[in-house]
Design a protein around this motif. Structure first.
Motif, PDB file in Angstrom:
ATOM      1  N   LEU A   1       6.174  16.971 -10.298  1.00 52.23           N
ATOM      2  CA  LEU A   1       6.597  15.701  -9.712  1.00 52.23           C
ATOM      3  C   LEU A   1       5.559  15.191  -8.728  1.00 52.23           C
ATOM      4  O   LEU A   1       4.853  15.957  -8.084  1.00 52.23           O
ATOM      5  N   LEU A   2       5.520  13.872  -8.594  1.00 49.96           N
ATOM      6  CA  LEU A   2       4.718  13.185  -7.594  1.00 49.96           C
ATOM      7  C   LEU A   2       5.674  12.310  -6.792  1.00 49.96           C
ATOM      8  O   LEU A   2       6.512  11.612  -7.372  1.00 49.96           O
ATOM      9  N   VAL A   3       5.548  12.363  -5.474  1.00 46.44           N
ATOM     10  CA  VAL A   3       6.362  11.528  -4.590  1.00 46.44           C
ATOM     11  C   VAL A   3       5.436  10.551  -3.892  1.00 46.44           C
ATOM     12  O   VAL A   3       4.382  10.939  -3.398  1.00 46.44           O
ATOM     13  N   THR A   4       5.819   9.271  -3.869  1.00 44.22           N
ATOM     14  CA  THR A   4       5.021   8.257  -3.172  1.00 44.22           C
ATOM     15  C   THR A   4       5.894   7.532  -2.158  1.00 44.22           C
ATOM     16  O   THR A   4       7.085   7.328  -2.366  1.00 44.22           O
ATOM     17  N   GLY A   5       5.284   7.164  -1.050  1.00 44.89           N
ATOM     18  CA  GLY A   5       5.964   6.378  -0.024  1.00 44.89           C
ATOM     19  C   GLY A   5       4.985   5.381   0.541  1.00 44.89           C
ATOM     20  O   GLY A   5       3.783   5.644   0.581  1.00 44.89           O
ATOM     21  N   GLY A   6       5.497   4.233   0.972  1.00 44.17           N
ATOM     22  CA  GLY A   6       4.536   3.260   1.432  1.00 44.17           C
ATOM     23  C   GLY A   6       5.066   2.132   2.272  1.00 44.17           C
ATOM     24  O   GLY A   6       6.179   2.161   2.801  1.00 44.17           O
ATOM     25  N   ASP A   7       4.211   1.124   2.336  1.00 47.27           N
ATOM     26  CA  ASP A   7       4.414  -0.058   3.152  1.00 47.27           C
ATOM     27  C   ASP A   7       5.659  -0.852   2.754  1.00 47.27           C
ATOM     28  O   ASP A   7       6.243  -1.539   3.586  1.00 47.27           O
ATOM     29  N   ASP A   8       6.064  -0.743   1.493  1.00 47.80           N
ATOM     30  CA  ASP A   8       7.238  -1.504   1.030  1.00 47.80           C
ATOM     31  C   ASP A   8       8.558  -0.814   1.368  1.00 47.80           C
ATOM     32  O   ASP A   8       9.609  -1.192   0.893  1.00 47.80           O
ATOM     33  N   ARG A   9       8.502   0.241   2.208  1.00 45.96           N
ATOM     34  CA  ARG A   9       9.671   0.958   2.727  1.00 45.96           C
ATOM     35  C   ARG A   9      10.398   1.772   1.658  1.00 45.96           C
ATOM     36  O   ARG A   9      11.548   2.125   1.830  1.00 45.96           O
ATOM     37  N   THR A  10       9.746   2.066   0.540  1.00 46.66           N
ATOM     38  CA  THR A  10      10.409   2.822  -0.512  1.00 46.66           C
ATOM     39  C   THR A  10       9.724   4.163  -0.757  1.00 46.66           C
ATOM     40  O   THR A  10       8.540   4.339  -0.500  1.00 46.66           O
ATOM     41  N   VAL A  11      10.533   5.082  -1.265  1.00 48.21           N
ATOM     42  CA  VAL A  11      10.048   6.356  -1.781  1.00 48.21           C
ATOM     43  C   VAL A  11      10.406   6.376  -3.253  1.00 48.21           C
ATOM     44  O   VAL A  11      11.513   6.018  -3.644  1.00 48.21           O
ATOM     45  N   ARG A  12       9.432   6.791  -4.050  1.00 44.83           N
ATOM     46  CA  ARG A  12       9.667   6.934  -5.489  1.00 44.83           C
ATOM     47  C   ARG A  12       9.227   8.321  -5.906  1.00 44.83           C
ATOM     48  O   ARG A  12       8.237   8.847  -5.403  1.00 44.83           O
ATOM     49  N   VAL A  13       9.986   8.892  -6.847  1.00 43.76           N
ATOM     50  CA  VAL A  13       9.649  10.199  -7.403  1.00 43.76           C
ATOM     51  C   VAL A  13       9.275   9.975  -8.864  1.00 43.76           C
ATOM     52  O   VAL A  13      10.001   9.304  -9.605  1.00 43.76           O
ATOM     53  N   TRP A  14       8.146  10.559  -9.273  1.00 41.27           N
ATOM     54  CA  TRP A  14       7.617  10.370 -10.617  1.00 41.27           C
ATOM     55  C   TRP A  14       7.530  11.716 -11.332  1.00 41.27           C
ATOM     56  O   TRP A  14       7.079  12.701 -10.748  1.00 41.27           O
ATOM     57  N   ASP A  15       7.936  11.754 -12.587  1.00 44.61           N
ATOM     58  CA  ASP A  15       7.743  12.918 -13.443  1.00 44.61           C
ATOM     59  C   ASP A  15       6.352  12.782 -14.047  1.00 44.61           C
ATOM     60  O   ASP A  15       6.088  11.867 -14.830  1.00 44.61           O
ATOM     61  N   MET A  16       5.463  13.672 -13.676  1.00 46.84           N
ATOM     62  CA  MET A  16       4.080  13.537 -14.110  1.00 46.84           C
ATOM     63  C   MET A  16       3.877  13.895 -15.584  1.00 46.84           C
ATOM     64  O   MET A  16       2.919  13.454 -16.199  1.00 46.84           O
ATOM     65  N   ALA A  17       4.765  14.681 -16.151  1.00 43.63           N
ATOM     66  CA  ALA A  17       4.644  15.007 -17.579  1.00 43.63           C
ATOM     67  C   ALA A  17       5.018  13.805 -18.438  1.00 43.63           C
ATOM     68  O   ALA A  17       4.393  13.546 -19.464  1.00 43.63           O
ATOM     69  N   ASP A  18       6.052  13.057 -18.003  1.00 38.64           N
ATOM     70  CA  ASP A  18       6.530  11.900 -18.764  1.00 38.64           C
ATOM     71  C   ASP A  18       5.932  10.581 -18.288  1.00 38.64           C
ATOM     72  O   ASP A  18       6.126   9.552 -18.921  1.00 38.64           O
TER      73      ASP A  18
ATOM     74  N   PRO B   1       0.808  -1.214   0.000  1.00 35.71           N
ATOM     75  CA  PRO B   1       0.000   0.000   0.000  1.00 35.71           C
ATOM     76  C   PRO B   1       0.847   1.271   0.000  1.00 35.71           C
ATOM     77  O   PRO B   1       1.948   1.304   0.539  1.00 35.71           O
ATOM     78  N   VAL B   2       0.307   2.319  -0.602  1.00 38.68           N
ATOM     79  CA  VAL B   2       0.924   3.644  -0.560  1.00 38.68           C
ATOM     80  C   VAL B   2       0.317   4.384   0.624  1.00 38.68           C
ATOM     81  O   VAL B   2      -0.904   4.505   0.730  1.00 38.68           O
ATOM     82  N   TRP B   3       1.171   4.880   1.523  1.00 42.83           N
ATOM     83  CA  TRP B   3       0.692   5.589   2.710  1.00 42.83           C
ATOM     84  C   TRP B   3       0.862   7.106   2.566  1.00 42.83           C
ATOM     85  O   TRP B   3       0.261   7.852   3.324  1.00 42.83           O
ATOM     86  N   ALA B   4       1.703   7.548   1.625  1.00 38.26           N
ATOM     87  CA  ALA B   4       1.987   8.979   1.543  1.00 38.26           C
ATOM     88  C   ALA B   4       2.152   9.416   0.091  1.00 38.26           C
ATOM     89  O   ALA B   4       2.773   8.710  -0.711  1.00 38.26           O
ATOM     90  N   LEU B   5       1.582  10.572  -0.226  1.00 39.21           N
ATOM     91  CA  LEU B   5       1.698  11.173  -1.558  1.00 39.21           C
ATOM     92  C   LEU B   5       1.979  12.659  -1.386  1.00 39.21           C
ATOM     93  O   LEU B   5       1.453  13.287  -0.474  1.00 39.21           O
ATOM     94  N   ALA B   6       2.766  13.206  -2.294  1.00 46.25           N
ATOM     95  CA  ALA B   6       2.984  14.651  -2.324  1.00 46.25           C
ATOM     96  C   ALA B   6       3.277  15.062  -3.753  1.00 46.25           C
ATOM     97  O   ALA B   6       3.825  14.280  -4.533  1.00 46.25           O
ATOM     98  N   THR B   7       2.905  16.282  -4.092  1.00 50.50           N
ATOM     99  CA  THR B   7       3.229  16.817  -5.403  1.00 50.50           C
ATOM    100  C   THR B   7       4.065  18.074  -5.231  1.00 50.50           C
ATOM    101  O   THR B   7       3.988  18.766  -4.210  1.00 50.50           O
TER     102      THR B   7
END
Length: 86
Positions: free
Chosen positions: A27-44, A13-19
């Motif tokens: 950019l979109l940042v996600t963090g979650g139960d799998d102990r990872t943070v990922r940063v996403w380019d929303m345009a691409d 599950p994703v527990w945290a989101l930020a733009t």
């Protein structure tokens, strides 16, 4: 309406989101139960950089306009500066 592909790679599950907009990149940042943070380019619709792995689940994330990333995990908080080449 534009249809977007789902962001993939999460194993829990994703527990945290930020733009944020850094430079001119949305950019979109996600963090979650799998102990990872990922940063996403929303345009691409692509992940920026590698997964950031933390010792416990990530429960909060935010990103400043200068690219600093703040991550809450367990009872701790980390502030990460962007790589100079990013």
């Amino acid at each position: 309406m534009t249809k977007c592909a789902p962001l993939t790679g999460r194993t829990g599950p994703v527990w945290a989101l930020a733009t944020a907009v850094v430079g001119s990149r949305p950019l979109l940042v996600t963090g979650g139960d799998d102990r990872t943070v990922r940063v996403w380019d929303m345009a691409d619709h692509r992940q920026v950089g590698s997964d950031l792995v933390f010792p416990t689940e990530v429960t909060a994330v935010t990103m400043a306009s200068d690219g600093r990333l703040v991550v809450g995990f367990g009872g701790d908080i980390a502030v990460l500066a962007p790589h100079p080449r990013a």
